[in-house]
Design a protein around this motif. Structure first.
Motif, short mmCIF file in Angstrom:
data_model
loop_
_atom_site.label_atom_id
_atom_site.label_comp_id
_atom_site.label_asym_id
_atom_site.label_seq_id
_atom_site.Cartn_x
_atom_site.Cartn_y
_atom_site.Cartn_z
N HIS A 303 52.39 42.14 26.33
CA HIS A 303 52.32 42.64 28.21
C HIS A 303 53.36 42.96 29.75
N GLU A 323 46.35 40.28 35.53
CA GLU A 323 47.41 41.18 35.68
C GLU A 323 47.33 42.15 34.08
N SER A 324 47.65 41.85 33.63
CA SER A 324 47.84 42.09 32.27
C SER A 324 46.81 42.13 31.50
N THR A 327 44.48 44.89 32.96
CA THR A 327 45.28 46.75 32.10
C THR A 327 44.36 46.67 30.89
N ASP A 331 42.15 49.06 29.67
CA ASP A 331 42.51 50.03 28.67
C ASP A 331 41.76 50.11 26.93
#
Lengths: 353, 109
Positions: A303, A323-324, A327, A331
């Motif tokens: 990602h 940050e990934s 995220t 999710d």
């Protein structure tokens, strides 16, 4: 699985350049990547960007490449010092009868399938065919990505065995292609070390996936399976303990640091692209082994790779990878606590600096 | 003929911190080794290359070996930089042989 996707469009470089400066972020990223690929391809072939009047003649459209299908093309280079000497096995062809040709054909399916599970259609995410060259050169002790295709030498049988016989090597080289078509990390200094790091991550993750290994089963070594009798028992890199992969009269001592305090600042190796990658590799190992597991960690790193940029440095990568993680926690792809685990892994190697 | 050669890199990042070197006067080599090396130099056409044909530089290639090569005497010596992907095909057998000689020298007790 269907791999057919036509990719025979052509957009002039100046238009891509303007698109890269304007428009929404997704368009900017796509245009930037396309412009970079066109530039790299021209650099490789030693040609200049076509002038506008030439393109208006329609010649570029007429010479656009044929549709691609993420098909495997394995070439037997017959120990010559050139690529694509003879197509030995194309997609769906029966066994060729050469161990390296057939092995690399099988490995390519594994790697293609792994990236497909990550949501990627081949190297360029547009169905690019996978060109794999085996028996390159005489006793050639190397494998490389040339910007369009992969090349594997036979090794000399003493120091190194065939590079085509290692899934880790094949996945590493194909991952260089994926990086070229995503972040396109410059092959110099920290961005270059990130480029090498991402290839080691996918080489290791894909090998563990194929062998159905847990983080505890895995050896976390790179290159140990291509060592010949002279170097048997050694490896080229250790993600678990950078700096311990080898120590022998031929290669000397593994120069990889495991922490930013030992960062290599010298001019060699494009300012340490194969050396300082050890710091990032160690962080990946720490994240994977601290509850996340290799495959979920690889999803975070993949990602992030799509959100990095050519000049990104280690601190940029840490920011984007964390940050990934956030995220993917949001999710539901990775569990709660993953962000903190990743942050801690980087802290343990001295990052951010 | 004086030859200075260095290489490093590749998938393994071999000799990354300090390229492996090989320096020799061809007159001092055993006859068979010397003759083969001089034939490779001749066949490679390396001494006729223009600088632009023999300069490895940034490009999309990854994990290639990089080489530096100086051949000749004093002011007449010529220096080149190559990598596996950008080296002219005719030069690659010479680079391969020099790589072998460098490794053999390192392995010698």
């Amino acid at each position: 699985m269907t791999f057919h996707k036509c990719n025979c469009h052509y957009i002039p470089p100046h238009v891509l350049g303007n698109m890269a400066k304007k428009g929404d972020p997704a368009v900017r990223q796509a245009a930037r990547t396309s412009a970079q690929q066109a530039k790299l391809s021209r650099e490789k072939r030693g040609v200049q960007a076509p002038k506008v009047p030439e393109m208006l003649t329609g010649i570029a459209m007429a010479t656009a490449p044929a549709p691609v299908t993420a098909a495997r093309e394995v070439y037997d280079c017959q120990n010559k010092w050139e690529l694509r000497v003879k197509l030995a096995r194309g997609e769906g062809d029966p066994e060729f009868g050469d161990d390296d040709v057939d092995t690399v054909y099988g490995y390519a399916e594994t790697v293609r399938g792994y990236f497909a599970e990550l949501g990627r259609n081949s190297i360029d995410n547009a169905g690019m065919n996978l060109r794999l060259n085996v028996h390159v050169g005489e006793n050639y002790m190397n494998a490389f990505w040339d910007g369009d295709e992969m090349a594997f030498g036979d090794g000399d049988g003493q120091i190194f065995t065939s590079f085509a016989q290692s899934l880790d090597v094949m996945a590493h080289e194909m991952a260089h292609g994926v990086t070229q078509f995503t972040a396109n990390l410059d092959y110099y200094s920290q961005s270059g070390a990130l480029n090498e790091h991402f290839s080691d991550v996918f080489g290791t993750a894909i090998t563990q996936y194929k062998l159905n290994q847990t983080v505890d089963d895995a050896d976390w070594l790179i290159g140990n399976e291509i060592m010949g009798p002279t170097l048997y028992g050694e490896a080229l890199r250790s993600m678990k303990a950078p700096g311990t992969a080898y120590d022998n009269p031929l290669l000397g001592k593994d120069p990889q640091p495991a922490h930013m305090k030992d960062y290599y600042n010298g001019p060699n190796d494009n300012r340490g692209v194969h050396i300082n990658s050890g710091i990032m590799n160690r962080a990946f190992y720490l994240a994977a082994t601290d509850q996340i597991g290799t495959q979920k960690a690889a999803k975070i790193w993949y990602h992030a790779l799509q959100n990095l940029w050519p000049t990104a440095d280690f601190d940029d990568a840490v920011e984007i990878i964390v940050e990934s993680a956030r995220t993917l926690v949001g999710d539901g792809v990775v569990p709660e606590g993953t962000t903190q685990t990743v942050r801690l892994a980087f802290k343990e190697v001295g990052l951010p600096s | 003929m004086h030859i200075e050669f260095e290489f490093s890199g590749g998938y393994g990042g071999l000799f990354a911190a300090k390229p492996l070197g090989y320096r020799v006067e061809t007159d001092e080599l055993p006859d068979e080794v010397r003759d083969k090396l001089l034939a490779l130099i001749r066949d490679s056409g390396v001494l006729e290359l223009k600088p632009a044909q023999a300069t490895g530089g940034p490009g999309p290639q990854r994990d290639v070996f990089t080489y530096s090569l100086t051949i000749g005497e004093g002011a007449a010596a010529k220096s080149f930089a190559f990598d596996d992907a950008s080296a002219p095909p005719a030069v690659r057998p010479l680079l391969s042989r020099l790589r072998e000689l460098a490794v053999e020298q390192r392995m010698r007790p």
